[in-house]
Design an enzyme around this catalytic site. Structure first.
Site, PDB file in Angstrom:
ATOM      1  N   ARG A 203      28.448  92.867  -9.865  1.00  0.00           N
ATOM      2  CA  ARG A 203      28.730  94.142  -9.175  1.00  0.00           C
ATOM      3  C   ARG A 203      29.927  94.785  -9.883  1.00  0.00           C
ATOM      4  O   ARG A 203      31.003  94.184  -9.922  1.00  0.00           O
ATOM      5  CB  ARG A 203      29.102  93.872  -7.711  1.00  0.00           C
TER       6      ARG A 203
ATOM      7  N   ASP B  81      33.535  88.450  -4.068  1.00  0.00           N
ATOM      8  CA  ASP B  81      34.354  89.642  -4.325  1.00  0.00           C
ATOM      9  C   ASP B  81      35.440  89.283  -5.333  1.00  0.00           C
ATOM     10  O   ASP B  81      35.852  88.128  -5.425  1.00  0.00           O
ATOM     11  CB  ASP B  81      35.074  90.092  -3.036  1.00  0.00           C
TER      12      ASP B  81
HETATM   13  C1  LIG Z   1      30.000  97.624  -2.371  1.00  0.00           C
HETATM   14  C2  LIG Z   1      31.427  97.614  -2.827  1.00  0.00           C
HETATM   15  C3  LIG Z   1      32.040  96.412  -3.074  1.00  0.00           C
HETATM   16  C4  LIG Z   1      33.355  96.381  -3.531  1.00  0.00           C
HETATM   17  N1  LIG Z   1      33.928  95.189  -3.874  1.00  0.00           N
HETATM   18  C5  LIG Z   1      35.162  95.159  -4.408  1.00  0.00           C
HETATM   19  C6  LIG Z   1      35.712  93.963  -4.922  1.00  0.00           C
HETATM   20  O1  LIG Z   1      35.101  92.896  -4.901  1.00  0.00           O
HETATM   21  N2  LIG Z   1      36.969  94.022  -5.438  1.00  0.00           N
HETATM   22  C7  LIG Z   1      37.679  95.187  -5.507  1.00  0.00           C
HETATM   23  O2  LIG Z   1      38.810  95.180  -6.018  1.00  0.00           O
HETATM   24  N3  LIG Z   1      37.177  96.339  -5.011  1.00  0.00           N
HETATM   25  C8  LIG Z   1      35.944  96.354  -4.475  1.00  0.00           C
HETATM   26  N4  LIG Z   1      35.418  97.546  -4.015  1.00  0.00           N
HETATM   27  C9  LIG Z   1      36.294  98.740  -3.858  1.00  0.00           C
HETATM   28  C10 LIG Z   1      36.333  99.553  -5.144  1.00  0.00           C
HETATM   29  O3  LIG Z   1      37.009  98.832  -6.134  1.00  0.00           O
HETATM   30  C11 LIG Z   1      37.032 100.897  -4.912  1.00  0.00           C
HETATM   31  O4  LIG Z   1      38.319 100.699  -4.471  1.00  0.00           O
HETATM   32  C12 LIG Z   1      36.316 101.803  -3.926  1.00  0.00           C
HETATM   33  O5  LIG Z   1      34.930 101.681  -4.008  1.00  0.00           O
HETATM   34  C13 LIG Z   1      36.640 103.287  -4.195  1.00  0.00           C
HETATM   35  O6  LIG Z   1      36.243 103.627  -5.482  1.00  0.00           O
HETATM   36  P1  LIG Z   1      35.005 104.609  -5.824  1.00  0.00           P
HETATM   37  O7  LIG Z   1      34.249 103.958  -6.921  1.00  0.00           O
HETATM   38  O8  LIG Z   1      34.243 104.917  -4.614  1.00  0.00           O
HETATM   39  O9  LIG Z   1      35.670 105.860  -6.489  1.00  0.00           O
HETATM   40  P2  LIG Z   1      36.836 106.840  -6.050  1.00  0.00           P
HETATM   41  O10 LIG Z   1      37.139 107.653  -7.264  1.00  0.00           O
HETATM   42  O11 LIG Z   1      37.946 106.113  -5.395  1.00  0.00           O
HETATM   43  O12 LIG Z   1      36.130 107.751  -4.971  1.00  0.00           O
HETATM   44  C14 LIG Z   1      35.093 108.647  -5.282  1.00  0.00           C
HETATM   45  C15 LIG Z   1      34.702 109.421  -4.043  1.00  0.00           C
HETATM   46  O13 LIG Z   1      34.155 108.523  -3.086  1.00  0.00           O
HETATM   47  C16 LIG Z   1      34.597 108.833  -1.780  1.00  0.00           C
HETATM   48  N5  LIG Z   1      35.446 107.717  -1.291  1.00  0.00           N
HETATM   49  C17 LIG Z   1      35.921 106.669  -2.002  1.00  0.00           C
HETATM   50  N6  LIG Z   1      36.648 105.837  -1.219  1.00  0.00           N
HETATM   51  C18 LIG Z   1      36.632 106.408   0.002  1.00  0.00           C
HETATM   52  C19 LIG Z   1      37.210 106.028   1.252  1.00  0.00           C
HETATM   53  N7  LIG Z   1      37.944 104.913   1.392  1.00  0.00           N
HETATM   54  N8  LIG Z   1      36.995 106.839   2.304  1.00  0.00           N
HETATM   55  C20 LIG Z   1      36.252 107.975   2.204  1.00  0.00           C
HETATM   56  N9  LIG Z   1      35.685 108.365   1.049  1.00  0.00           N
HETATM   57  C21 LIG Z   1      35.874 107.608  -0.038  1.00  0.00           C
HETATM   58  C22 LIG Z   1      35.366 110.125  -1.894  1.00  0.00           C
HETATM   59  O14 LIG Z   1      34.463 111.179  -1.736  1.00  0.00           O
HETATM   60  C23 LIG Z   1      35.880 110.069  -3.307  1.00  0.00           C
HETATM   61  O15 LIG Z   1      36.161 111.343  -3.834  1.00  0.00           O
HETATM   62  C24 LIG Z   1      34.088  97.595  -3.641  1.00  0.00           C
HETATM   63  C25 LIG Z   1      33.458  98.816  -3.401  1.00  0.00           C
HETATM   64  C26 LIG Z   1      32.143  98.834  -3.015  1.00  0.00           C
HETATM   65  C27 LIG Z   1      31.478 100.157  -2.804  1.00  0.00           C
END
Ligand SMILES: Cc1cc2nc3c(=O)[nH]c(=O)nc-3n(C[C@H](O)[C@H](O)[C@H](O)COP(=O)(O)OP(=O)(O)OC[C@H]3O[C@@H](n4cnc5c(N)ncnc54)[C@H](O)[C@@H]3O)c2cc1C
Length: 320
Positions: A182, A130
């Protein structure tokens, strides 16, 4: 403002002590955390696998400040690598370097990572590192590359955050090296000197990086996942944002990339409908399944991503 406050609270010891004392907190957190034991998490993965969805298993923990704790975290990861192997579930492992001693020094962390990678290779399991906050981006990439050079190129990959200005160049380089990446938006609080402050720019950069990755695998003849599905394809699109997913799907179609040459990743408990839909359409879907007792910072970062989660949490507390 609210996001900044929550991200601050995710690392504040006083807030952790206060909030985790309430029993009700766990009830809400368990929407995002698969359980406190590895066995509970493996059961969740079995259910996902039945739906054709694979997993990446994360033993929660970060910012560890003693060597003993880092050893314990490393031992737990070795244990789950063996559990994945002996139960035969379709899963890899995700880890944070600060969980295995990064804050104690690069050498300690490298030693622990080497033990983990050796077991991962023996059991033929993929490990994703990560990405944490920007002060550790360089060292994270350096340690990942050291592992690749030490014979674990197939078994290790990394996460990159589209909110960082540097990520486009990082991804270009990682693609040249053939590293599995990723792409995610990024979950930490970063200053405008290093990260796009506006969501629209983070989103645009996400699509741009997706394009770089998809173009690269197309140019390379779609090298990707192993036939057993244990290893993710080179590009992993980690988002619940339908617009980002749609961009990846449509661009892949436009350049004639097969569905299996990329993978969508989402977090446990978030957008299950979308996970199922993509899997039913024939895409690889991998769910990040966290477990363990150190769930507080992970949980609060999930609250920070979506204010509705916070209101849900607070209304449960008030009702309880
Ligand atoms: C598999 C995976 C691995 C990840 N690894 C890392 C990493 O190594 N380092 C890092 O900094 N971040 C990591 N993240 C977190 C990522 O950076 C984001 O903070 C997180 O995924 C929310 O962003 P989004 O792309 O879903 O978009 P957003 O614009 O935040 O969300 C889009 C839509 O998704 C849904 N959604 C998003 N988050 C939530 C929530 N918490 N609860 C409910 N609904 C939600 C909502 O419908 C929202 O409108 C990871 C995320 C995923 C999915």
């Amino acid at each position: 403002m609210l996001r900044s406050l929550l991200i601050y609270l995710s690392s504040a010891t006083w807030a952790r002590t206060l909030v985790t004392r309430w029993k009700l907190t766990w009830q809400v957190a368990s929407r995002f955390v698969a359980g406190e034991s590895p066995e509970a998490a493996i059961e969740v993965i079995k259910t996902l696998n039945e739906k054709g969805i694979s997993a990446t298993l994360d033993h929660l923990g970060e910012n560890i400040t003693s060597e003993e704790e880092a050893q314990r975290a490393t031992d737990e990861i070795l244990y789950i690598l063996d559990e994945i192997d002996c139960t035969g579930v379709l899963a890899g492992v995700s880890l944070k370097l600060s969980q295995i001693g990064l804050l104690l020094g690069e050498k300690i962390c490298a030693g622990n990572l080497l033990r983990i990678m050796s077991r991962a290779k023996k059991n033929n399991i993929f490990v994703r590192i990560d990405m944490e906050d920007s002060p550790v981006t360089d060292v994270t990439l350096r340690l990942m590359r050291t592992m690749r050079q030490d014979g674990f190129a197939m078994h290790v990959g990394v996460a990159i955050q589209s909110y960082l200005y540097r990520s486009t160049e990082d991804v270009r380089q990682l693609m040249k090296e053939g590293t599995r990446v990723r792409i995610c938006k990024g979950a930490y609080m970063e200053p405008p000197e290093v990260a796009f402050p506006k969501k629209a720019d983070v989103d645009a950069n996400f699509d741009h990086i997706t394009k770089i990755m998809l173009d690269k695998v197309t140019a390379d003849g779609c090298i990707g996942d192993s036939d057993c599905g244990r290893f993710p394809p080179i590009p992993a699109i980690a988002s619940h944002d339908e617009a980002r997913i749609r961009y990846a799907v449509e661009y892949a179609q436009e350049i004639g990339l097969p569905k299996t040459a990329l993978e969508f990743q989402m977090l446990y408990g978030i957008r299950r409908d979308l996970q199922d839909k993509l899997a039913a359409e024939g895409y690889h879907v991998r769910v990040y399944v966290p477990y363990g007792i150190e769930w507080y910072p992970y949980f609060v970062r999930r609250l920070a991503e979506r204010p509705a989660n916070l209101w849900f949490f607070l209304s449960n507390l008030l009702r309880g």
